[in-house]
Write an enzyme that holds these catalytic residues in place. Structure first.
Site, mmCIF file in Angstrom:
data_model
loop_
_atom_site.group_PDB
_atom_site.id
_atom_site.type_symbol
_atom_site.label_atom_id
_atom_site.label_comp_id
_atom_site.label_asym_id
_atom_site.label_seq_id
_atom_site.Cartn_x
_atom_site.Cartn_y
_atom_site.Cartn_z
ATOM 1 N N ASN A 148 0.825 -1.211 0.000
ATOM 2 C CA ASN A 148 0.000 0.000 0.000
ATOM 3 C C ASN A 148 0.857 1.259 0.000
ATOM 4 O O ASN A 148 1.973 1.272 0.524
ATOM 5 C CB ASN A 148 -1.001 0.000 1.166
ATOM 6 C CG ASN A 148 -0.337 -0.139 2.524
ATOM 7 O OD1 ASN A 148 0.687 -0.795 2.667
ATOM 8 N ND2 ASN A 148 -0.906 0.500 3.529
ATOM 9 N N GLU A 157 0.329 5.508 0.636
ATOM 10 C CA GLU A 157 -0.561 6.609 1.013
ATOM 11 C C GLU A 157 0.146 7.940 0.811
ATOM 12 O O GLU A 157 1.338 8.059 1.127
ATOM 13 C CB GLU A 157 -0.947 6.487 2.500
ATOM 14 C CG GLU A 157 -1.698 5.206 2.819
ATOM 15 C CD GLU A 157 -1.802 4.953 4.331
ATOM 16 O OE1 GLU A 157 -1.329 5.795 5.124
ATOM 17 O OE2 GLU A 157 -2.354 3.902 4.693
ATOM 18 N N HIS A 210 -3.926 0.579 -2.774
ATOM 19 C CA HIS A 210 -3.925 -0.597 -1.912
ATOM 20 C C HIS A 210 -2.915 -1.634 -2.427
ATOM 21 O O HIS A 210 -2.568 -1.645 -3.617
ATOM 22 C CB HIS A 210 -5.335 -1.191 -1.834
ATOM 23 C CG HIS A 210 -6.311 -0.276 -1.137
ATOM 24 N ND1 HIS A 210 -7.392 -0.727 -0.423
ATOM 25 C CD2 HIS A 210 -6.333 1.081 -1.028
ATOM 26 C CE1 HIS A 210 -8.055 0.308 0.084
ATOM 27 N NE2 HIS A 210 -7.440 1.418 -0.277
ATOM 28 N N GLU A 228 -3.042 -4.761 -3.044
ATOM 29 C CA GLU A 228 -3.511 -5.650 -4.108
ATOM 30 C C GLU A 228 -3.407 -4.939 -5.459
ATOM 31 O O GLU A 228 -2.996 -5.527 -6.463
ATOM 32 C CB GLU A 228 -4.972 -6.059 -3.850
ATOM 33 C CG GLU A 228 -5.186 -6.890 -2.589
ATOM 34 C CD GLU A 228 -5.403 -6.035 -1.321
ATOM 35 O OE1 GLU A 228 -4.848 -4.908 -1.235
ATOM 36 O OE2 GLU A 228 -6.124 -6.500 -0.423
ATOM 37 N N CYS A 251 -9.978 -5.605 1.338
ATOM 38 C CA CYS A 251 -11.135 -4.752 1.631
ATOM 39 C C CYS A 251 -12.137 -4.812 0.476
ATOM 40 O O CYS A 251 -11.827 -5.323 -0.604
ATOM 41 C CB CYS A 251 -10.668 -3.321 1.871
ATOM 42 S SG CYS A 251 -10.130 -2.471 0.380
ATOM 43 N N CYS A 262 -10.892 -3.317 -2.815
ATOM 44 C CA CYS A 262 -9.977 -4.174 -3.573
ATOM 45 C C CYS A 262 -10.721 -5.327 -4.232
ATOM 46 O O CYS A 262 -10.378 -5.735 -5.336
ATOM 47 C CB CYS A 262 -8.870 -4.723 -2.676
ATOM 48 S SG CYS A 262 -7.614 -3.483 -2.342
HETATM 49 ZN ZN ZN Z 1 -7.938 -2.787 -0.247
#
Ligand code: ZN
Length: 279
Positions: free
Chosen positions: A84, A86, A97, A99, A124, A127
């Site tokens: 990930n 950010e 993310h 993935e 999540c 994703c």
């Molecule tokens: Zn995710």
């Protein structure tokens, strides 16, 4: 690195021996993953599970401090790591993310069909929707928390590309012959808007990393070229300090632009950016 090494010294030792370097790789080709599986006496999925802390080490999570690692495996047995990323400023939507990062890593290296996705946390909902864009989604297996799932179990009664009439969902990026900046922009996957956009990080004339726009049927899990580019730099152990210039290449008829997004980032990171509209 040292913390990770303490967790699984056998894996780190085998990787160093095999690759002749103690730099954590962002992918393994089929021969390398086979050799590691043999050496460590494990299956490709077990190898990927053991490599998750290495994948997570590529994470940049100044807001959540939650480091996610994901590894995509293709039909040939190649492994593609992702983590990930950010943005340190702005709203929470400024995040890629793990993935998505692993899948872009696979696509940008012309992986064959993805068969498995291994993650160090449950994927999540966002994703799951992103993964559903893949042409192989219905056959994909997803592994997390020591459990194995068919992707369809994780997103039943889903909304997918065919609901908006897309016949060729996300499979390969058309970059076999890509050299010029426009070639990478044209490789964008944007069946809903036809937007073509690519971003590049340069040190002098050396292209450090590139990214292109990837769209989603539910629109929001689409990924921006900026976050993908920053994730690519991180996966290649390239610090932002090395970047002297960002470039954004967009088709002149695009119905929206990523210029503002890159301008904001360039401003926050004190970098030069150049924007090109091509016909
Ligand atoms: Zn995710």
């Amino acid at each position: 690195m040292s913390q990770t090494a303490q967790q699984d010294p056998a894996l780190l030792e085998a990787l160093t021996l095999l690759l002749g370097s103690d730099t954590i790789p962002n992918r393994l080709n089929a021969q390398q993953s086979q050799a590691l599986c043999q050496h460590l006496d494990c299956s490709p999925i077990e190898l990927a599970e053991r490599m998750l802390p290495l994948a997570a080490s590529f994470s940049f999570a100044p807001k959540s401090n939650f480091h996610v690692g994901a590894i995509a495996i293709d039909q040939q047995g190649q492994l593609f790591l992702g983590a990930n990323y950010e943005l340190a400023y702005g709203p929470l939507s400024g995040s890629l993310h793990a993935e998505q990062s692993a899948i872009f890593n696979a696509l940008s290296h012309q992986a064959s069909a993805l068969t498995d996705l291994v993650i160090n946390a449950a994927p999540c909902g966002y994703c799951r929707q992103f993964i559903n864009e893949l042409a192989v989604a219905s056959q994909l297996k997803v592994h997390f928390n020591q459990q194995n799932y068919q992707f369809s179990q994780l997103l039943p009664q889903s909304f997918g590309p065919d609901d908006l009439g897309v016949q060729s969902p996300l499979a390969k990026l058309n970059i076999t012959k890509a050299e010029q900046a426009v070639d990478f922009a044209k490789a964008s996957y944007a069946p809903y808007t036809q937007v073509q956009s690519a971003m590049f990080a340069y040190q002098g004339e050396q292209r450090l990393a590139w990214s292109c726009y990837i769209e989603n049927v539910a629109f929001n899990p689409s990924i921006s070229p900026l976050l993908t580019l920053l994730s690519q730099l991180k996966l290649n152990h390239l610090s932002l300090d090395k970047v002297e210039r960002f470039e954004l290449w967009e088709h002149k008829d695009n119905q929206f632009s990523f210029k503002q997004e890159l301008e904001n980032f360039a401003h926050h990171s004190n970098k030069t950016m150049v924007h090109y509209d091509y016909p």
